[in-house]
Design an enzyme around this catalytic site. Structure first.
Site, PDB file in Angstrom:
ATOM      1  N   THR A  21       0.833  -1.195   0.000  1.00 48.14           N
ATOM      2  CA  THR A  21       0.000   0.000   0.000  1.00 48.14           C
ATOM      3  C   THR A  21       0.871   1.249   0.000  1.00 48.14           C
ATOM      4  O   THR A  21       2.089   1.167  -0.035  1.00 48.14           O
ATOM      5  CB  THR A  21      -0.959  -0.026   1.211  1.00 48.14           C
ATOM      6  N   ASN A  22       0.234   2.387   0.022  1.00 56.01           N
ATOM      7  CA  ASN A  22       0.913   3.668   0.058  1.00 56.01           C
ATOM      8  C   ASN A  22       0.584   4.352   1.366  1.00 56.01           C
ATOM      9  O   ASN A  22      -0.476   4.123   1.931  1.00 56.01           O
ATOM     10  CB  ASN A  22       0.369   4.559  -1.062  1.00 56.01           C
TER      11      ASN A  22
END
Ligand code: C5P
Length: 211
Positions: A21-22
């Site tokens: 994810t970010n």
């Protein structure tokens, strides 16, 4: 106006229990959705996983992966007067998703990643979108020139840039400091609460609508 907003991170599964994810809380995108709804715009919020509260009275489309966000944007963007892309989309996803949990056997593990579709970059080129187009640029250096390059490359009307190398603003923070990069000009907006900045962004986006 009918306004589409993307927000939050995307989540790219590796196996049934893990994902890439970010770093994004979704705060800026949700604040923009809130401000747009408060200004009586019709808001469609397409969001990756976020702990932020979904504003009342908007169309909320939850997604997980970049590909899901891409398809949701493709479905909705045609009807929009403005589109604001505040999501932190994963540029890459695992080439394959393991059906079972990946076990720790070897000392090193190599992941193969493949590129995700560029949603903002597809708005004009693939979705033939003609409304107001606003992108975000999270930069760690050369903020203005990188943002301006993005503005041109993705045919945006406005790129909103912030310096994510600074600890006091940006990621997870309630505050931000913005640089509004237009094709001909640049305007800086001093550090403020994300909700205050969201109202300014909605005003600027409204100004960009052809009269
Ligand atoms: O090129 P870069 O990823 O830095 O561009 C950032 C902008 O593009 C943000 O507005 C972000 O929401 C959008 N974006 C996107 N799809 C991607 C990557 C970024 O819409 N795959």
């Amino acid at each position: 106006m009918k306004i589409l907003i993307t927000a939050g991170p995307t989540r790219e599964p590796l196996d049934p229990v893990r994902y890439l994810t970010n770093r994004s809380s979704g705060k800026m995108g949700y604040a923009i959705a809130d401000a747009a709804a408060a200004a009586n715009h019709h808001v469609t919020l397409i969001s990756g996983p976020s702990n932020e509260e979904v504003p009342d009275g908007i169309d909320y489309i939850p997604v997980e992966t970049a590909e899901e966000m891409y398809h949701a944007v493709q479905n909705y963007i045609g009807k929009m007067d403005a589109a604001i892309f505040a999501a932190a989309v994963s540029d890459y996803r695992p080439a394959s998703i393991a059906e079972q949990k990946i076990k720790k056997t070897e000392d090193t593990l190599t992941l193969e990643l493949v590129k995700n579709p560029d949603i903002l970059g597809s708005a004009r080129s693939k979705f033939s979108y003609q409304g107001v187009l606003v992108g975000f640029a999270a930069e760690t250096e050369n903020v203005e020139s990188n943002a301006r390059a993005k503005l041109m490359r993705k045919q945006c009307d406005l790129v909103i840039a912030n310096d994510v190398s600074r600890k006091d603003i940006g990621f997870d923070s309630n505050e931000n400091e913005l640089l509004l990069v237009y094709p001909q000009t640049t305007e800086s907006i001093p550090k403020a609460d994300k909700h205050h900045l969201a109202h300014i962004i909605i005003e600027k986006v409204t100004d960009l609508q052809p009269k």
